[in-house]
Design a protein around this motif. Structure first.
Motif, PDB file in Angstrom:
ATOM      1  N   PRO A   6    -108.728   8.730 -47.551  1.00 26.37           N
ATOM      2  CA  PRO A   6    -108.311  10.099 -47.866  1.00 26.37           C
ATOM      3  C   PRO A   6    -106.818  10.198 -48.165  1.00 26.37           C
ATOM      4  CG  PRO A   6    -109.475   9.998 -45.756  1.00 26.37           C
ATOM      5  CD  PRO A   6    -109.303   8.613 -46.225  1.00 26.37           C
ATOM      6  N   SER A   7    -106.480  11.163 -48.997  1.00 30.92           N
ATOM      7  CA  SER A   7    -105.082  11.387 -49.349  1.00 30.92           C
ATOM      8  C   SER A   7    -104.261  11.755 -48.120  1.00 30.92           C
ATOM      9  CB  SER A   7    -104.969  12.504 -50.384  1.00 30.92           C
ATOM     10  OG  SER A   7    -105.579  12.112 -51.584  1.00 30.92           O
ATOM     11  N   GLU A   8    -104.875  12.465 -47.179  1.00 28.22           N
ATOM     12  CA  GLU A   8    -104.160  12.865 -45.960  1.00 28.22           C
ATOM     13  C   GLU A   8    -103.658  11.633 -45.206  1.00 28.22           C
ATOM     14  OE1 GLU A   8    -104.922  14.769 -41.568  1.00 28.22           O
ATOM     15  OE2 GLU A   8    -106.616  14.487 -42.936  1.00 28.22           O
ATOM     16  N   LEU A   9    -104.495  10.627 -45.044  1.00 25.25           N
ATOM     17  CA  LEU A   9    -104.100   9.395 -44.357  1.00 25.25           C
ATOM     18  C   LEU A   9    -102.985   8.688 -45.123  1.00 25.25           C
ATOM     19  CD1 LEU A   9    -104.545   7.193 -42.172  1.00 25.25           C
ATOM     20  CD2 LEU A   9    -106.159   6.153 -43.764  1.00 25.25           C
ATOM     21  N   ARG A  10    -103.101   8.637 -46.399  1.00 30.51           N
ATOM     22  CA  ARG A  10    -102.082   8.009 -47.231  1.00 30.51           C
ATOM     23  C   ARG A  10    -100.731   8.705 -47.062  1.00 30.51           C
ATOM     24  NH1 ARG A  10    -104.731   6.206 -52.756  1.00 30.51           N
ATOM     25  NH2 ARG A  10    -106.765   5.576 -52.031  1.00 30.51           N
ATOM     26  N   GLU A  11    -100.770  10.044 -47.101  1.00 29.47           N
ATOM     27  CA  GLU A  11     -99.537  10.816 -46.955  1.00 29.47           C
ATOM     28  C   GLU A  11     -98.924  10.630 -45.572  1.00 29.47           C
ATOM     29  OE1 GLU A  11    -100.892  14.721 -47.907  1.00 29.47           O
ATOM     30  OE2 GLU A  11    -100.952  14.306 -50.068  1.00 29.47           O
ATOM     31  N   ARG A  12     -99.769  10.666 -44.528  1.00 34.16           N
ATOM     32  CA  ARG A  12     -99.254  10.480 -43.165  1.00 34.16           C
ATOM     33  C   ARG A  12     -98.615   9.105 -42.997  1.00 34.16           C
ATOM     34  NH1 ARG A  12    -103.025  10.587 -38.926  1.00 34.16           N
ATOM     35  NH2 ARG A  12    -104.739  10.341 -40.375  1.00 34.16           N
ATOM     36  N   ALA A  13     -99.229   8.089 -43.579  1.00 39.22           N
ATOM     37  CA  ALA A  13     -98.692   6.732 -43.466  1.00 39.22           C
ATOM     38  C   ALA A  13     -97.326   6.639 -44.144  1.00 39.22           C
ATOM     39  CB  ALA A  13     -99.665   5.730 -44.078  1.00 39.22           C
ATOM     40  N   ARG A  19     -89.978   8.419 -42.226  1.00 38.61           N
ATOM     41  CA  ARG A  19     -89.354   9.117 -41.088  1.00 38.61           C
ATOM     42  C   ARG A  19     -88.871   8.139 -40.022  1.00 38.61           C
ATOM     43  NH1 ARG A  19     -93.391  12.230 -40.028  1.00 38.61           N
ATOM     44  NH2 ARG A  19     -94.256  10.878 -38.433  1.00 38.61           N
ATOM     45  N   GLU A  20     -89.683   7.131 -39.704  1.00 43.20           N
ATOM     46  CA  GLU A  20     -89.361   6.208 -38.615  1.00 43.20           C
ATOM     47  C   GLU A  20     -88.743   4.901 -39.101  1.00 43.20           C
ATOM     48  OE1 GLU A  20     -92.771   5.771 -36.066  1.00 43.20           O
ATOM     49  OE2 GLU A  20     -93.299   7.882 -36.331  1.00 43.20           O
ATOM     50  N   GLY A  21     -88.625   4.738 -40.400  1.00 38.26           N
ATOM     51  CA  GLY A  21     -88.034   3.516 -40.937  1.00 38.26           C
ATOM     52  C   GLY A  21     -88.884   2.278 -40.691  1.00 38.26           C
ATOM     53  N   LEU A  22     -90.209   2.453 -40.733  1.00 40.07           N
ATOM     54  CA  LEU A  22     -91.113   1.330 -40.495  1.00 40.07           C
ATOM     55  C   LEU A  22     -91.182   0.418 -41.714  1.00 40.07           C
ATOM     56  CD1 LEU A  22     -94.109   3.301 -38.915  1.00 40.07           C
ATOM     57  CD2 LEU A  22     -92.367   1.983 -37.703  1.00 40.07           C
ATOM     58  N   SER A  23     -91.443  -0.840 -41.447  1.00 43.38           N
ATOM     59  CA  SER A  23     -91.681  -1.773 -42.546  1.00 43.38           C
ATOM     60  C   SER A  23     -93.104  -1.558 -43.057  1.00 43.38           C
ATOM     61  CB  SER A  23     -91.508  -3.214 -42.074  1.00 43.38           C
ATOM     62  OG  SER A  23     -92.560  -3.560 -41.188  1.00 43.38           O
ATOM     63  N   ILE A  24     -93.401  -2.187 -44.160  1.00 45.85           N
ATOM     64  CA  ILE A  24     -94.752  -2.075 -44.716  1.00 45.85           C
ATOM     65  C   ILE A  24     -95.771  -2.649 -43.736  1.00 45.85           C
ATOM     66  CG2 ILE A  24     -96.262  -2.965 -46.538  1.00 45.85           C
ATOM     67  CD1 ILE A  24     -93.951  -2.524 -48.474  1.00 45.85           C
ATOM     68  N   ALA A  25     -95.460  -3.793 -43.146  1.00 47.96           N
ATOM     69  CA  ALA A  25     -96.386  -4.425 -42.200  1.00 47.96           C
ATOM     70  C   ALA A  25     -96.591  -3.552 -40.958  1.00 47.96           C
ATOM     71  CB  ALA A  25     -95.864  -5.799 -41.794  1.00 47.96           C
ATOM     72  N   ARG A  30    -100.044   0.143 -37.841  1.00 53.07           N
ATOM     73  CA  ARG A  30    -100.206   1.405 -37.125  1.00 53.07           C
ATOM     74  C   ARG A  30    -101.410   2.194 -37.656  1.00 53.07           C
ATOM     75  NH1 ARG A  30     -95.636   5.951 -36.457  1.00 53.07           N
ATOM     76  NH2 ARG A  30     -94.844   4.442 -34.958  1.00 53.07           N
ATOM     77  N   PHE A  31    -101.590   2.214 -38.960  1.00 57.62           N
ATOM     78  CA  PHE A  31    -102.675   3.013 -39.549  1.00 57.62           C
ATOM     79  C   PHE A  31    -103.920   2.178 -39.842  1.00 57.62           C
ATOM     80  CE2 PHE A  31     -98.942   5.589 -40.193  1.00 57.62           C
ATOM     81  CZ  PHE A  31     -99.405   6.868 -39.921  1.00 57.62           C
ATOM     82  N   MET A  32    -103.901   0.919 -39.411  1.00 59.07           N
ATOM     83  CA  MET A  32    -105.031   0.006 -39.545  1.00 59.07           C
ATOM     84  C   MET A  32    -105.548  -0.091 -40.990  1.00 59.07           C
ATOM     85  SD  MET A  32    -107.059   0.401 -35.936  1.00 59.07           S
ATOM     86  CE  MET A  32    -107.758   1.985 -36.263  1.00 59.07           C
ATOM     87  N   VAL A  33    -104.610  -0.337 -41.890  1.00 57.83           N
ATOM     88  CA  VAL A  33    -104.927  -0.571 -43.298  1.00 57.83           C
ATOM     89  C   VAL A  33    -104.220  -1.843 -43.726  1.00 57.83           C
ATOM     90  CG1 VAL A  33    -105.259   1.880 -43.867  1.00 57.83           C
ATOM     91  CG2 VAL A  33    -102.991   0.855 -44.106  1.00 57.83           C
ATOM     92  N   GLY A  34    -104.521  -2.312 -44.894  1.00 59.17           N
ATOM     93  CA  GLY A  34    -103.884  -3.520 -45.390  1.00 59.17           C
ATOM     94  C   GLY A  34    -102.480  -3.261 -45.903  1.00 59.17           C
TER      95      GLY A  34
END
Length: 129
Positions: A6-13, A19-25, A30-34
């Protein structure tokens, strides 16, 4: 094939990543996606401004439709012993099209056209009595 997330999950990720400066990995974990998904969403957001999934699939175009039925019937009547490949080649040469063998097969099935093969002309050997 799996459905698009869903687009919502994509946007939240992507929001959490920014916001938190997370890396791609880290975002992917965190969102359990590739990780490739997060990269793709990020690239899509930069290029289009949206993370909405692209449409999947499409309508299968029927190459030989109802309007071509009479021509196909005439072709089968003219060449009753022809293989599907021979019918396809003749149809394409007549119409200047690029119909595949599978499309020809589907059209023959859809229009209930059967190809009558001639019986073998070789004489049968009869056992001598």
């Amino acid at each position: 094939m799996a459905r698009a997330l869903p687009s919502e999950l994509r946007e939240r990720a992507l929001e959490a990543r920014e916001r938190e400066g997370l890396s791609i990995a880290e975002t992917a974990a965190r969102f359990m996606v590739g990780t490739a998904s997060v990269k793709r969403w990020n690239r899509r957001m930069k290029s289009t401004g949206s993370v909405a999934p692209s449409p999947v699939g499409g309508v299968r175009r029927i190459w030989i439709g109802e309007d071509d039925r009479t021509q196909l019937v005439e072709l089968v009547e003219k060449m009753p012993d022809a293989t599907i490949e021979e019918l396809r080649a003749e149809y394409n040469s007549r119409h200047g099209s690029a119909v595949s063998s599978s499309a020809m097969h589907r059209a023959l099935q859809r229009f209930d056209l059967t190809r009558k093969k001639s019986p073998s002309t070789r004489p049968r050997r009869r056992p001598s009595v």
